[in-house]
Scaffold this active site. Structure first.
Site, PDB file in Angstrom:
ATOM      1  N   VAL A  15      23.228  34.757  33.977  1.00 27.20           N
ATOM      2  CA  VAL A  15      23.245  33.276  34.344  1.00 27.20           C
ATOM      3  C   VAL A  15      23.690  32.487  33.138  1.00 27.20           C
ATOM      4  O   VAL A  15      24.302  31.485  33.582  1.00 27.20           O
ATOM      5  CB  VAL A  15      21.607  33.045  34.628  1.00 27.20           C
ATOM      6  CG1 VAL A  15      21.537  31.657  35.062  1.00 27.20           C
ATOM      7  CG2 VAL A  15      21.146  33.690  35.787  1.00 27.20           C
ATOM      8  N   GLU A 131      14.491  24.096  38.783  1.00 27.42           N
ATOM      9  CA  GLU A 131      15.164  24.389  40.175  1.00 27.42           C
ATOM     10  C   GLU A 131      15.740  25.856  40.311  1.00 27.42           C
ATOM     11  O   GLU A 131      15.431  26.553  41.397  1.00 27.42           O
ATOM     12  CB  GLU A 131      16.286  23.680  40.510  1.00 27.42           C
ATOM     13  CG  GLU A 131      16.811  23.718  41.884  1.00 27.42           C
ATOM     14  CD  GLU A 131      15.924  23.305  43.106  1.00 27.42           C
ATOM     15  OE1 GLU A 131      15.468  24.045  43.834  1.00 27.42           O
ATOM     16  OE2 GLU A 131      15.536  21.926  43.223  1.00 27.42           O
ATOM     17  N   VAL A 134      13.387  29.233  41.271  1.00 24.67           N
ATOM     18  CA  VAL A 134      12.815  29.681  42.616  1.00 24.67           C
ATOM     19  C   VAL A 134      14.233  29.708  43.574  1.00 24.67           C
ATOM     20  O   VAL A 134      14.693  28.956  43.831  1.00 24.67           O
ATOM     21  CB  VAL A 134      11.952  28.854  43.431  1.00 24.67           C
ATOM     22  CG1 VAL A 134      11.488  29.141  44.877  1.00 24.67           C
ATOM     23  CG2 VAL A 134      10.773  28.709  42.502  1.00 24.67           C
ATOM     24  N   LYS A 207       7.000  32.903  42.229  1.00 21.19           N
ATOM     25  CA  LYS A 207       7.827  31.854  42.915  1.00 21.19           C
ATOM     26  C   LYS A 207       7.219  31.180  43.968  1.00 21.19           C
ATOM     27  O   LYS A 207       7.111  29.908  44.119  1.00 21.19           O
ATOM     28  CB  LYS A 207       9.213  32.450  43.564  1.00 21.19           C
ATOM     29  CG  LYS A 207      10.060  33.001  42.693  1.00 21.19           C
ATOM     30  CD  LYS A 207      11.280  34.110  43.496  1.00 21.19           C
ATOM     31  CE  LYS A 207      12.236  34.694  42.437  1.00 21.19           C
ATOM     32  NZ  LYS A 207      13.062  35.556  43.168  1.00 21.19           N
ATOM     33  N   GLY A 309      22.127  35.703  41.083  1.00 21.92           N
ATOM     34  CA  GLY A 309      23.692  35.917  40.535  1.00 21.92           C
ATOM     35  C   GLY A 309      23.991  34.769  39.663  1.00 21.92           C
ATOM     36  O   GLY A 309      23.168  33.626  39.593  1.00 21.92           O
TER      37      GLY A 309
END
Length: 440
Positions: A15, A131, A134, A207, A309
């Protein structure tokens, strides 16, 4: 145009690399939308020498990432290290205590320490944005906080873990069993070497706890999330669900109910469900995530997309940075921490629904009669009952048959009583598998 928003980036994994590429690739577009440029000034990771496919030479390197918050040339710290405690939590605390904004994708840290961090952020008049914690690139937190802000949200639920969804949909497509598909998912990088957090539902529970707090305006209570994963599912369960017109999905579900005293109580559960093939969640395949939110005026909304991803998650991180660049701070959980409601965990026994139950039964006379007697004595009404041989069972289970049962709607407590009556039964070779059937 205003002065640039200067960020420090902790964590240069999948990420983190995606965030750098996104900011560099779309720099001009981001600047127009944010009304100022977003610039990376410092980075940190465990291994300085690792090739990450991005040019890091233009950024300052911090060997101690927890010191990033003290840099005078940093406005926002982006935490992408992970872990509920340790350096990530120290960095988060330092950042907010210094009055700087924090963006994170760390669902475990938010689920366990989110209220503490939110209180620090509010005290410092700083932003805490998560943001990306989740559902990857799906803007579900923003949608709950903003798009549905005028609604009394009745229920929020969905497919919150891409690894489990990949495993279940692959089992459907191939007829293979859980262990085989899990090994393939690990080989392809869809599952970790230690997949416990994913397949036992813990990742989805983190989450769900966050979604619950944002959706209902309640204090987060991760410990009250009932969690059951997918590791006990067989190919035979998938096949039988298909015969009945259902798919099996790991669903995280949260809703509230009011007890007899008028106290609002919270139900939070992560467990496999049978989902009718006409339901929108039934056709969410592969590593995709999907969230359903139901408001009293807007009705049912479905959010679906890539749940992980580099690109999707980086998109969510940078969207938070753009909000900060515009001056959008707001309460992290939509409502100030002091005003979040208390919602004790609900007693779920009176909740009405139907269920699929699979029994591994010793192939001997009277076994089926014992099961049906337990159901009768517990007050469970049986809609259908099918007995099959041993497909999907491990070698050495030749004397075991599978019994698949579907119940009529009834209180959950009745199924619990039936399972208690059967818990020491010599006719069962292992505890039953109970999967709720998702209502329409």
């Amino acid at each position: 145009m205003s002065e640039p928003l200067r960020i420090a980036l902790a964590g240069l994994g999948t990420v983190g690399g995606g965030v750098i590429r996104l900011i560099e690739t779309n720099a001009d577009l981001i600047a127009r939308r944010a009304e100022r440029r977003i610039e990376i000034v410092a980075v940190a990771a465990r291994d300085r020498s690792k090739d990450r496919g991005v040019d890091l030479s233009r950024y300052a390197w911090e060997d101690d990432m927890t010191a990033m918050a003290a840099r005078p040339d940093v406005d926002v710290v982006v935490e992408l290290v992970g872990g509920s405690d340790g350096p990530a939590l120290t960095l988060a605390r330092n950042t907010l205590a210094a009055g700087k904004d924090l963006v994170t994708a760390n669902k475990a840290m938010i689920a366990h320490h989110g209220l503490e961090l939110a209180a620090l952020a509010e005290k410092a008049d700083a932003a805490l944005k998560f943001e990306a914690a989740v559902a990857g690139g799906i803007p579900v937190i923003k949608s709950l906080k903003e798009g549905m802000a005028a609604n009394d949200i009745k229920r929020v639920y969905g497919i919150l873990n891409g690894t489990c969804n990949y495993i279940l949909s692959t089992m459907e497509d191939t007829g293979r069993d859980f262990a085989d598909v899990l090994a393939e998912a690990q080989a392809k990088g869809y599952a970790e070497a230690d997949p416990t957090f994913d397949i036992d539902g813990i990742d989805a529970a983190h989450k769900l706890a966050i979604l619950s707090s944002v959706a209902f305006g309640t204090r987060m209570d991760f410990k009250s999330v009932t969690t059951r994963g997918i590791r006990r599912l067989l190919a035979a369960d998938i096949a039988q669900a298909d015969v009945l017109g259902y798919y099996i999905r790991l669903i995280g579900m949260a809703d509230t109910e009011v007890d007899a005293s008028g106290q609002r109580r919270l139900v939070q559960r992560v467990q496999p469900h049978l989902v009718h093939r006409d339901h929108p969640l039934a056709h969410v395949d592969g590593a995709t995530n999907a969230v359903v939110a139901e408001g009293n005026f807007v009705g049912r909304l479905l959010f679906q997309g890539a749940g992980a991803g580099d690109g999707p998650t980086a998109s969510a991180v940078v969207a938070d940075l753009i909000d900060i660049a515009r001056g959008d701070i707001g309460a992290p959980f939509s409502i100030p921490v002091a005003e979040l409601g208390e919602a004790p965990a609900a007693e779920t026994g009176d909740r009405i629904g139907s269920a699929y139950i699979r029994f591994n039964v010793a192939d001997r006379p009277g076994a089926l009669a014992e099961i049906t007697a337990a159901m009768r004595d517990a007050g469970v009404s049986i809609e259908s009952l099918i007995q099959k041989g041993t497909p999907g069972l491990a070698a050495g289970d030749a004397d075991t048959v599978l019994v698949h049962m579907v119940t009529h709607d009834g209180p959950e407590s009745a199924i619990g009583r039936a399972m208690a009556l059967l818990c020491d039964s010599p006719c069962l070779t292992e505890p039953p598998v109970v999967l709720p059937i998702l209502d329409e």
